[in-house]
Structure formats: C-alpha cells, structure tokens
Design an enzyme around this catalytic site. Sequence first.
Site, PDB file in Angstrom:
ATOM      1  N   ASP A  76       2.597  -4.342   8.620  1.00  0.00           N
ATOM      2  CA  ASP A  76       1.377  -3.551   8.509  1.00  0.00           C
ATOM      3  C   ASP A  76       0.219  -4.553   8.427  1.00  0.00           C
ATOM      4  O   ASP A  76       0.063  -5.252   7.420  1.00  0.00           O
ATOM      5  CB  ASP A  76       1.438  -2.680   7.239  1.00  0.00           C
ATOM      6  N   TYR A  79     -10.667   0.580  10.957  1.00  0.00           N
ATOM      7  CA  TYR A  79     -11.895   0.932  10.217  1.00  0.00           C
ATOM      8  C   TYR A  79     -12.274  -0.104   9.171  1.00  0.00           C
ATOM      9  O   TYR A  79     -13.262   0.065   8.461  1.00  0.00           O
ATOM     10  CB  TYR A  79     -11.787   2.325   9.580  1.00  0.00           C
ATOM     11  N   LYS A  80     -11.479  -1.173   9.070  1.00  0.00           N
ATOM     12  CA  LYS A  80     -11.813  -2.214   8.087  1.00  0.00           C
ATOM     13  C   LYS A  80     -12.601  -3.319   8.797  1.00  0.00           C
ATOM     14  O   LYS A  80     -13.756  -3.136   9.121  1.00  0.00           O
ATOM     15  CB  LYS A  80     -10.540  -2.721   7.426  1.00  0.00           C
ATOM     16  N   ARG A 136     -12.485  -6.049  -6.106  1.00  0.00           N
ATOM     17  CA  ARG A 136     -12.159  -6.602  -4.790  1.00  0.00           C
ATOM     18  C   ARG A 136     -13.461  -6.906  -4.066  1.00  0.00           C
ATOM     19  O   ARG A 136     -14.279  -6.022  -3.844  1.00  0.00           O
ATOM     20  CB  ARG A 136     -11.341  -5.560  -4.016  1.00  0.00           C
ATOM     21  N   PHE A 192       0.863  -1.182   0.000  1.00  0.00           N
ATOM     22  CA  PHE A 192       0.000   0.000   0.000  1.00  0.00           C
ATOM     23  C   PHE A 192       0.907   1.242   0.000  1.00  0.00           C
ATOM     24  O   PHE A 192       1.847   1.327   0.793  1.00  0.00           O
ATOM     25  CB  PHE A 192      -0.898  -0.023   1.243  1.00  0.00           C
TER      26      PHE A 192
HETATM   27  C1  LIG Z   1      -2.079  -1.699   4.142  1.00  0.00           C
HETATM   28  C2  LIG Z   1      -2.576  -0.329   4.489  1.00  0.00           C
HETATM   29  N1  LIG Z   1      -1.815   0.482   5.231  1.00  0.00           N
HETATM   30  C3  LIG Z   1      -2.230   1.733   5.549  1.00  0.00           C
HETATM   31  C4  LIG Z   1      -3.462   2.199   5.113  1.00  0.00           C
HETATM   32  C5  LIG Z   1      -3.933   3.599   5.375  1.00  0.00           C
HETATM   33  O1  LIG Z   1      -3.469   4.173   6.510  1.00  0.00           O
HETATM   34  P1  LIG Z   1      -4.184   5.452   7.148  1.00  0.00           P
HETATM   35  O2  LIG Z   1      -5.270   4.942   8.019  1.00  0.00           O
HETATM   36  O3  LIG Z   1      -3.106   6.157   7.851  1.00  0.00           O
HETATM   37  O4  LIG Z   1      -4.774   6.259   6.043  1.00  0.00           O
HETATM   38  C6  LIG Z   1      -4.273   1.365   4.368  1.00  0.00           C
HETATM   39  C7  LIG Z   1      -5.583   1.855   3.924  1.00  0.00           C
HETATM   40  O5  LIG Z   1      -6.380   1.172   3.393  1.00  0.00           O
HETATM   41  C8  LIG Z   1      -3.827   0.087   4.047  1.00  0.00           C
HETATM   42  O6  LIG Z   1      -4.570  -0.716   3.298  1.00  0.00           O
END
Ligand SMILES: Cc1ncc(COP(=O)(O)O)c(C=O)c1O
Length: 423
Positions: free
Chosen positions: A209, A234-235, A383, A128
């Site tokens: 991550d 939030y997912k 997706r 990402f």
């Molecule tokens: C793997 C991954 N890392 C980070 C983020 C986004 O991070 P943030 O909440 O700081 O926008 C996402 C967003 O979908 C993501 O999929």
Amino acid sequence: MTADESALGRARERDDEDPLSHLRDRFFLPDDLYMDGNSLGPLSEDAEAALDRAVEEWRDLAIRGWTDADPDWFTYGERLGGRLASLVGAREDEVVVANSTTVNIHTLVGTFYDPERGPKIVVDDLDFPTDHYAIRAQLRSRGVDPDDALRIVESRDGRTIAREDVLDAVDDDVGMVFLPSVLYRSGQLFDIEAITEAAHDAGALAGFDLAHSVGVVPHQLADAGVDFAVWCHYKYLNAGPGAIAGLYVNERHFGVTPALAGWWGNDKETMFEMRLTYEPAASAGAFQIGTVPILSAAPLDGALDVLDDAGGVAVAREKSLALTDYLIDLVDERLPECEVGTPRTREERGGHVAVEHPEAARISEVLRERGVVVDYRPPNVVRVCPAPLYTRFEDVWHVVDRLRDIIDERAYERVGDQRGGVT
Ligand SMILES: Cc1ncc(COP(=O)(O)O)c(C=O)c1O
C-alpha cells in the site's frame, strides 16, 4: 539581529535557492501554514483547469465525450496509468487508475490470495486500518478465519516495525505479504526490495500500500519484482478529496481474473460485444471494475503536470528529505519537550514527521487555531507534513516557532479533549 531572526533568515536563503520554489504559486493554500498534504493535498491551478475542462466537455459533448473528448474518456484510466508508471517504476500497462484504495485492496488481495501457495498473510500492527478490514473481509469470503490466517508483525516500540521482524515472519506458511511503503503515523519507510525478495524466496507474493509514498518517494516496483500495489492520489499527488485511486500489477500476472471483475476491466476490444462472460484486459486495466469516474480522475491529469514541471518524483524526494531533515533538526534544537517518532535515517523516512508530545491532541488543535494545519494521530503524534511542491523552509521554521510558543504558554490547557482525524 536575534538568534531567531538569523535562523529565519537562513531558512529564507534556502527558499531562494530552492529550484522548486516557483511551483508554490500554482497552489491554492487557504491556510497560513499547510502541513497536512499527506492527508489531503491542496488544489492547484492545473488540477482545477483539468477538472473544468472535463466539465466543459461533458457540457459540450455529452455521450460523445467517451470518444471525442481530448483525451478521450474511454481509455482515461489506462492513459493516466501510463502517466503514473514512472512514479512507481513500472511499465505503462502495469498501472491503471481505478476505484478507491480500499476497493483495490479488496480486488487485489482477493485475486492473489491462494491458500495453496501458503495460508498466511503477513501484515503489521501499525497498518492503516482499512487494509486490515479489506483483507479480513476477503479471507472471510473465502471461508478462512482471519484470526488464523493473518500473521501480524508487532511493533517493538509502538512507532516502527523492525525489518528483521518482517523478514523473520516470512516462512513457507506464508502465501502473501501485504505491507505499507510508509507507516501512516510514524512515517517509517519500508524496504520494499528486501521484503519482496524475502517473500519470493518463501514462495509468497508481495503487495504494498503506497498511499503515503506515491508522489514523494520514487519506487522501482517492476525491478523489485513486486507483485501488486495500491495507492491513492489525494495526498502528495494533490488530485482532490476522494480522487480515483491507482494500482499496479506485475505483467507476469496479466490474464488472471480479478476477484471483483467488472465490465470496465474487460478487454476493451470486446467490451461492447456485451458477452456475459468476462475476458480480462491483458494489462493492469483488468482490475478496473465499473465506468471510470471522469470527474474524480480529471484533476489528477492536471496535478501530474505540476510534478512533471518539478522534474519528477526524484526531485520532489530530494526537497522532501531536505525539509524533513530541517524539521527534525529544529525539533531537536528548539523543542526538547517533544520527541521525533520518525526514523532519522533518510532511507527509512517517508515525507512526513511525527512530532510526539503527551498533549499532542490539544496542541494540534491550538496549532490549527493559529493557522497551522497539521493532524493528530493517537496517542501522542502531531503529524507534520512539509510536502515538497509547495512548502517553504521558512514555513517549517514558523511551525516549530509556533509549537515553541504554544508549549511555553501552555496554551493547550484550555482546549477540551480532542479526537484524531481519519486519513
Ligand atoms: C495507508 C492508507 N491506505 C488506505 C487509505 C484510505 O483508502 P481510501 O482512499 O479507500 O479511503 C489511507 C488513507 O489515508 C491510507 O493512509
């Protein structure tokens, strides 16, 4: 009865037997078929009630909320971290909620990058983007050229990263490996244990991550010896748009001074002595920066009750795998024009499935018009995320059925060019 009717009947039977089916009613699902819970999970009654409670306490207690709210706001980040510990397999004090995922990457990579340990950081080319932006920025701030320091493992097929390519990339020049648990596009699940072991064998640290796995894939970060991790809520955890994020730091790193230090990470005992020198909390709590944003943390407290009532993340994972197995089987059977871009083995799959088609962008748009919320990821991925707490087997059947109709009708041909979303 047609073949389709009997297949739908079998899906409904599976829903009748599903031990999690009762949870669906606790969610507000404004769209017909919501398959986007890996971008933004929907609101639950529980999350709404927790947020309402925080607002009422703000109204009734004002400043006294920091100590008198129930639970108190002062230790809100640490307490929620404790609730999350079992999801990621860590001690309670190794987890805290704080900041955003991107900010947490900044502070953790900034803290743990040490060119003396090894100048290179291993990442991959399907990550990402925000992960790379933050890592590059941290390297630049240290006077290091990111193009020299980043060792980017390249995908062979544009979908997945070969495990042996990651392991081969880790040598004595490497000081840190920072990879996702699940790739955001294809849904490939990485082997965190093996990668961590390889990193440690080379004298490097291992960070992950977990944005696309927390709440749907159980983790054992402490047992694996992972050094640090970040994720969002939030997912699959349904804590709301931009909800406070989470992080894990292995206890062996307690006491280190964070790259982005702030007063909320100071030892809580001495915080209000207002000294001008920072004294890190002896826990992951040290990586908090500013005041905990109660209104973006409160919904998580309620949302976690739903997962608790499901029986925990291992139970959610079982249903998630059954749903994605079912989805993959249906795509194979009914959509020969599409390919499944997600690994088929369960051990290599997160919670969503990449359905590939050259017209994926326009197909996604027509799906949305027809009440199926999915997202499109360039260049060719629809997706589909059957998140386990509220998705039925019947829903999966309908998604594939609508895809079949759209392809048969060539309904996407009247749609203009589309661009992908963000998360
Ligand atoms: C793997 C991954 N890392 C980070 C983020 C986004 O991070 P943030 O909440 O700081 O926008 C996402 C967003 O979908 C993501 O999929």
